[in-house]
Design a protein around this motif. Structure first.
Motif, PDB file in Angstrom:
ATOM      1  N   GLY C 172       0.822  -1.209   0.000  1.00  0.00           N
ATOM      2  CA  GLY C 172       0.000   0.000   0.000  1.00  0.00           C
ATOM      3  C   GLY C 172       0.853   1.254   0.000  1.00  0.00           C
ATOM      4  N   ARG C 173       0.564   2.162  -0.940  1.00  0.00           N
ATOM      5  CA  ARG C 173       1.358   3.381  -1.043  1.00  0.00           C
ATOM      6  C   ARG C 173       1.154   4.271   0.159  1.00  0.00           C
ATOM      7  NH1 ARG C 173       0.778   5.742  -7.023  1.00  0.00           N
ATOM      8  NH2 ARG C 173       1.813   4.048  -8.118  1.00  0.00           N
ATOM      9  N   ARG C 174      -0.090   4.423   0.560  1.00  0.00           N
ATOM     10  CA  ARG C 174      -0.400   5.342   1.632  1.00  0.00           C
ATOM     11  C   ARG C 174      -0.495   4.607   2.962  1.00  0.00           C
ATOM     12  NH1 ARG C 174      -2.820  10.619   0.754  1.00  0.00           N
ATOM     13  NH2 ARG C 174      -3.007  10.194  -1.439  1.00  0.00           N
ATOM     14  N   VAL C 205      -1.812  -0.565  -4.398  1.00  0.00           N
ATOM     15  CA  VAL C 205      -3.049   0.104  -4.002  1.00  0.00           C
ATOM     16  C   VAL C 205      -2.715   1.186  -2.999  1.00  0.00           C
ATOM     17  CG1 VAL C 205      -4.615  -1.812  -4.368  1.00  0.00           C
ATOM     18  CG2 VAL C 205      -3.402  -1.625  -2.209  1.00  0.00           C
ATOM     19  N   ASP C 206      -3.732   1.951  -2.660  1.00  0.00           N
ATOM     20  CA  ASP C 206      -3.570   3.010  -1.672  1.00  0.00           C
ATOM     21  C   ASP C 206      -3.263   2.418  -0.309  1.00  0.00           C
ATOM     22  OD1 ASP C 206      -3.478   5.604  -2.166  1.00  0.00           O
ATOM     23  OD2 ASP C 206      -5.512   6.072  -1.525  1.00  0.00           O
ATOM     24  N   ALA C 207      -4.156   1.544   0.110  1.00  0.00           N
ATOM     25  CA  ALA C 207      -3.970   0.959   1.432  1.00  0.00           C
ATOM     26  C   ALA C 207      -4.709  -0.359   1.501  1.00  0.00           C
ATOM     27  CB  ALA C 207      -4.518   1.892   2.512  1.00  0.00           C
TER      28      ALA C 207
END
Lengths: 369, 368, 490
Positions: C172-174, C205-207
């Protein structure tokens, strides 16, 4: 490895609709008892008795009578009267008037029941001595639905061997078997109540020939080696007391072996039947010490069985019918000779020499001396 | 381990056996007892055993051919020996044969369902219904078909028990005397059993996928023996139950037999049986559909058979919309399958084997 | 967020550091930054931590106290005495940010280009409690919680073994979720492990908030109705799967642990099976697949029987059904769907409501469905019985994911059987069988030991042999070390 999107495919199927005719159970007119009879001027009558599920209806059973030239045509005519679609998948009994089978060969009427795979072939075949209407419209207050009542009556009576239990398929099998002839149970009405009368016998063409009483039925089944669960019968004898007065003794034939010997001598078939039976004394009216006279008693019962079965075979030979299936033995053991007579087995059977010998062994006297 | 062309699609010896058994046991078994009874009465089972022997011989010849090129299916092997175009022509003929077999099985299955279970449903709906699992199974190749055949075999083991139940009302006497009319009618009946044994010729396609190649011969003999015993079993049960004069009255005696079974909770077992039998029919139809698609994709030099399969399945559905074969049409189909099957299953392997021997002799005794 | 440019390296003067903090952490009221003088070095330092994520006790006792009162003289940064085991040095600003958000505290020292990261994590967490979804009669009463470190500890307690390896990845990026992969090195198949690792690494993905999300991101066939990985909240279940050669994936902040690869039948097994005696366990093992088939096929069989194949039913049953259905206005399929939907809604309602209200829902549902609907003539008695048995059947399946798929598959089956009767059901089952035969879980066959058939595995799937008779690990997880025990009994 990937698999196709299964749910999507499933969904595709469901979106397609409108196939097939629903046969919703509660909106069917399900014939449970099918009746066939002829009028005096030779017209075929068909009866259909089916259950009614509606609570508002007074009667639980709907009886429809139509005249028709065949069962199939009759079905369509019944549809004119019935509130639901008429179906034959659950027929329990096929009741046929004695008059009809005396006049006509049965198979052509029953053909549709065999040809359409939706129809039940385990329905009981019953010959009714009298107008079928009388049975099918009778209201037995102390009995369940007519179809169930008839079926239960025949089933339980057949258990103590006073009649036979023949379903449509059995009838078909014996009818087409050249070496065995069909038979079916016979019913009648007595004092407004339905009763079992005995066994109706047919020739190889499916035409009624003669009937057996319920007592003779027991010996027919003994000869057919259908002993289980037990064959009960009562005999009257004066042999035990010695004072010349005839007394009753009831015997139950619990197990036994029936052996058939087949030969072909002097231009005719020869059959020998040997019955080896184990019995229980179920009732004795006369009071004698059985233990002492066991041998005598055993011989006497054996003699009785021999006499009864010989008499029965005489009857069969007189009418040129073979419900016992001697033809099967003839085919299995004397194939060449059988091949010559197979299309006219009745005559060959009538000319055959048949002897019976019996040996009886008493297993028990019950719990009192 | 040697890497092979079909390494990622390997099947075990059991899957191979059940694949062939599945392809053999299909529509034939339902009518077989009546057909052999027409030919040679209650001695028909002897004819079945003889037919089984023939199919074992043919299967062994097939494996003998395939052993020489363990990496090849028949579609790779034919161009090798006959050159590109003639080889393709033969491959196409084999595929067309498989398609004919598949068509016969599918339409017979639809006919059975319409006669016995759903008289009011149109044939194209049933066709669409059949084609969904058929497509799902066939698109995945031999390994999934092998797994499927294996699981279906175990799932249907209860069926013989059910079939055997009615024998309690039958007579063993029906079987006597054995060989009543001499050997001639029996030998004449053998050719009626050929259709039932067809399915072993799929070993032409199956062989390179097999993991345990040394067991191939044993496996195919076992498969033939399993099918043979199933056929003999059903035939003898039918003979015991029906009288020899009566059995010829029925088109599908095996199903009529089941109508008599009644349990307190359920009756009319032929409906349940036939529904479950669709599984058995699927293991006959799907391998043939797969073989046809696989063969045609080889002829067209396509790597993947799925595109051909999609076209094939689409064609089946379209045909079902336009044409509903009658029972006599189906019998013609079966006859043709029987005839071409005799050619493809029996004469073709023997011919090919001889051709290969001569070809190799000319080439100096070495296989290609 | 990135309005200002953040320096890559840490400036050496504290003033500059403070300036950077000022600009980048503008609106963060829970950020604590305090300047103090260290006695050990006579230098100014800057301590920075997130009030909400750090353990204040630990900071007070282990960091502030030694810094302020320790008299020992340190010459360079590495010598500063701090009562915390895990310290890291960094020169990069992004590391500082990550550390702060992990709950660690950062110590900047005047004149130094590197900062000290101190492990003072102490976010709010739950105590270890009894697992809620998978309760067990005889198994342990500890369940996983939301901290991956604790979860690893729970597993380690069962397997004090060097072969238990842990690989940590971040997803996850964030969200920067820590994902730990646990496996037994000498049992688990390296190909399977590699496949799993690749799939997790490929996630972008975001998270990932929950293990369930991770599962959906890496499963083999997203179009299958069946779960291809197991989610469990029981350490003992995870351990017994590890011992069979499977791999456990622990996602930080999520109380369920994912097990892969799985086979279809393992969703019908529980930990209790191994702690009960084998005959009872075998009986239960046979009962569950039966329940599976009942839950999928009973309503459709009933629909097929009363709308197409009335011949199947014996006469007495026909009469009963006919009488009970007589006043029902709906066709069987609608009747069935109505009742099934009612049950599903009841269940969903009961699931999310607080326990006391949930009971009310049960009573209302029971009375309305059981009594009133029948009396009003909306549905038939027998349909209520069928639906009830079906519901019970789906409750018996121990895994909630599998139980849900069964509930879902039931509906297409009912529709297809209302269109094509028993033929439709047979085709439906055929599709299921084909699907199970080609479905895979991390590249291992999902249908094993049935498709492909592996009789050796049947002794721990269909039935459960006595423990001493199961000497080998099941083949379905492709273990590289097959043998797990020798003769314990003669």
């Amino acid at each position: 490895m990937k698999c196709t999107p299964l749910p999507l495919l499933l969904c595709a199927v469901f979106l397609l609709s409108g196939c097939g005719m629903n046969t919703k159970l509660d909106s069917l007119t399900m014939t449970l008892t099918l009746g066939l009879d002829v009028t005096d001027d030779g017209k075929l009558l068909m009866y259909s008795s089916s259950p009614v599920f509606n609570k508002d209806a007074k009667e639980h059973t709907e009886v429809i009578e139509v005249d028709a030239s065949s069962l199939r045509e009759g079905r369509y005519k019944v549809d004119l009267f019935a509130s639901g679609r008429t179906v034959g998948g659950k027929i329990q009994n096929v009741v046929i008037g004695k008059k009809l089978v005396q006049q006509k060969e049965l198979l052509s009427f029953l053909d549709v029941l065999y040809r359409d795979p939706k129809n039940s072939t385990t329905a009981l075949l019953i010959i009714y001595d009298g107008p079928v209407k009388e049975l099918i419209e009778s209201k037995q207050k102390d009995k369940p639905r007519l179809a169930v009542a008839i079926k239960d009556l025949i089933t339980t009576t057949a258990l103590d061997k006073q009649t036979v239990k023949t379903n449509l398929l059995d009838f078909h099998r014996t009818l087409f078997e050249k070496g065995c002839m069909p038979f079916a149970s016979e019913m009648a009405m007595k004092n407004g109540k339905m009763t079992v009368k005995g066994v109706a016998l047919f020739n190889n063409k499916g035409k009624y020939v003669t009937s057996l009483s319920s007592k003779e039925s027991a010996f027919l089944q003994l000869l057919r080696n259908e002993i289980k669960p037990a064959i009960p019968f009562t005999l009257r004898t004066s042999a035990l007391t010695g004072n010349g007065k005839k007394e009753n003794i009831s015997v139950s034939l619990e197990h036994g072996k029936v052996r058939y010997q087949t030969r072909y001598r002097n231009d005719r078939f020869q059959f020998h039947i040997h019955i080896d039976a184990g019995t229980i004394i179920t009732e004795e009216v006369v009071n004698v010490d059985m233990r002492k006279k066991q041998k005598q008693l055993e011989k006497m019962i054996a003699k009785e069985i021999e006499n009864k079965t010989k008499a029965l075979i005489k009857t069969f030979q007189k009418h040129e019918i073979d419900p016992i299936g001697f033809g099967l033995y003839a085919r299995a053991y004397e194939y060449r000779k059988w091949k010559k007579v197979e299309n006219d087995w009745g005559k060959a059977f009538a000319a055959a020499d048949i002897s019976v010998s019996a040996k009886v062994n008493i297993i028990s006297y019950g719990v009192i001396n | 381990m040697v890497t092979t062309r079909y390494q990622h699609n390997e099947i075990t010896i059991f899957q191979y056996v059940f694949f062939i058994v599945g392809a053999q046991i299909g529509i034939g078994i339902l009518s077989l007892p009546a057909e052999v009874a027409k030919g040679s009465g209650t001695d028909g089972w002897i004819a079945i055993i003889m037919g089984g022997m023939l199919s074992i011989i043919a299967s062994v010849v097939i494996i003998n051919i395939m052993e020489q090129h363990p990496e090849d299916t028949i579609f790779d092997l034919l161009p090798r020996y006959f050159g590109k175009w003639l080889g393709k022509l033969f491959s196409l003929a084999f595929s067309v044969y498989a398609a004919l077999a598949a068509t016969t099985v599918v339409f017979t299955a639809i006919h059975l369902v319409q006669v016995w279970i759903l008289p009011q449903t149109s044939n194209y709906w049933i066709m669409i219904l059949f084609m969904i699992p058929g497509f799902l199974a066939a698109r995945n190749g031999v390994r999934i078909l092998g797994r499927y055949a294996e699981i279906v075999f175990y799932m249907t083991l209860w069926m013989p028990i059910l079939i055997a139940l009615p024998t309690k009302d039958g007579h063993l006497l029906h079987l006597l005397p054995v060989i009543k009319e001499g050997w001639l009618p029996i030998i004449k009946t053998v050719k009626m059993t050929i259709l039932s044994f067809l399915g072993f010729e799929l070993a032409f396609v199956l062989y390179p996928f097999l993991k345990e190649k040394h067991l191939a011969k044993k496996g195919i003999i076992i498969a033939n023996v399993i099918s043979l015993s199933a056929f003999v079993f059903v035939t003898i049960v039918s003979f015991i139950f029906y009288s020899p004069d009566e059995i010829t009255q029925y088109v599908w005696p095996t199903l009529s037999l089941l109508k008599t079974i009644e349990f307190p909770f359920m009756e009319r077992f032929e409906i349940i049986f036939l529904a479950a039998y669709l599984f058995v029919l699927s293991t006959t139809g799907v391998p043939y559909i797969f073989t046809a698609a696989f063969g045609i994709s080889h002829v067209l030099d396509q790597v993947d058979h799925v595109r051909v399969l999609v076209v094939g399945v689409g064609m089946y559905i379209v045909v079902a919309f336009l044409y509903n074969p009658s029972f006599s049409d189906l019998q013609t189909f079966s006859e043709w399958w029987g005839k071409t099957g005799t050619l493809v299953g029996y004469f073709f392997p023997i011919g090919l084997w001889l051709y290969m021997k001569i070809y190799q002799r000319l080439r100096g005794g070495k296989p290609l | 967020m990135n309005k200002q440019t953040i320096p890559l390296r840490i400036p050496s003067s504290l003033a500059d550091v403070e300036a950077v903090i000022q600009t980048t952490w503008g609106e963060t009221p829970d950020l604590v930054v305090c300047r103090l003088q260290v006695k050990q070095m006579h230098k100014d330092v800057l301590l920075m931590y997130l009030d909400s994520l750090a353990d204040k006790n630990s900071i007070n006792n282990n960091v502030l106290q030694p810094l302020l009162f320790e008299k020992h003289h340190a010459t360079n940064v590495e010598d500063i005495a701090i009562l915390i085991g895990q310290k890291k040095y960094t020169k990069l600003w992004p590391d500082i940010e990550t550390a702060i958000f992990q709950g660690e505290s950062v110590l900047f020292i005047d004149g130094e280009q590197k900062a000290l990261i101190l492990d003072t994590q102490g976010w709010p967490q739950r105590a270890i409690a009894e697992p809620q979804v998978e309760s067990s009669l005889k198994g342990a009463h500890q369940g996983f919680i939301e901290t991956s470190g604790k979860n690893i500890a729970l597993i380690r307690r069962y397997l004090p073994n060097r072969e238990l390896k842990i690989k940590e990845l971040t997803v996850g990026r964030r969200g920067k979720t820590k994902v730990a992969i646990l496996y037994l090195e000498d049992v688990a198949h390296p190909e399977v492990l590699q496949e799993l690792e690749d799939r997790i690494r490929n996630i972008d993905v975001d998270a990932v908030v929950n293990t369930g999300e991770l599962m959906q991101l890496i499963e083999d066939n997203p179009f299958s109705p069946f779960p291809q990985f197991l989610l469990t909240e029981r350490p003992d279940a995870a351990v017994s799967n590890l011992l069979q050669g499977r791999i456990a994936i622990i996602v930080d902040r999520s109380p369920s642990v994912m097990i892969a690869p799985m086979s279809f039948i393992s969703f019908f097994q529980t930990v209790d099976d191994y702690s009960t005696r084998w005959m009872i366990a075998t009986f239960l093992r046979l009962l569950r697949p039966l329940a599976f088939f009942i839950a999928i096929f009973l309503p459709s069989l009933y629909i097929a029987a009363i709308s197409f194949h009335y011949e199947l039913l014996p006469l007495n049953l026909i009469l009963t059904v006919g009488e009970s259905r007589e006043q029902v206005p709906l066709p069987p399929i609608l009747e069935a769907i109505l009742m099934e939907l009612a049950i599903e809604m009841l269940r969903e309602a009961g699931l999310r409501l607080p326990a006391p209200i949930g009971q009310t829902v049960g009573i209302v549902g029971g009375v309305v469905i059981g009594q009133a609907a029948v009396q009003a003539g909306l549905v038939s008695n027998i349909m209520v019985v069928v639906v009830a048995i079906t519901a019970i059947g789906s409750f018996i399946i121990p895994n909630p994911d599998m139980s849900e798929s069964v509930r879902l598959i039931r509906f297409p089956m009912m529709i297809v059987s209302s269109l094509f009767g028993i033929v439709g059901m047979a085709i439906g089952l055929m599709i299921l069988v084909v699907h199970l035969a080609c479905l895979e879980s991390l590249g291992t066959p999902f249908g094993s030991p049935f498709a492909p058939v592996r009789f050796r595995d049947w002794k721990d799937t269909v039935v459960r042999f006595p423990l001493w008779a199961m000497r080998n690990r099941p083949l379905s997880a492709r273990p590289i070390q097959l043998k797990r025990q020798t003769k314990t009994r003669k």
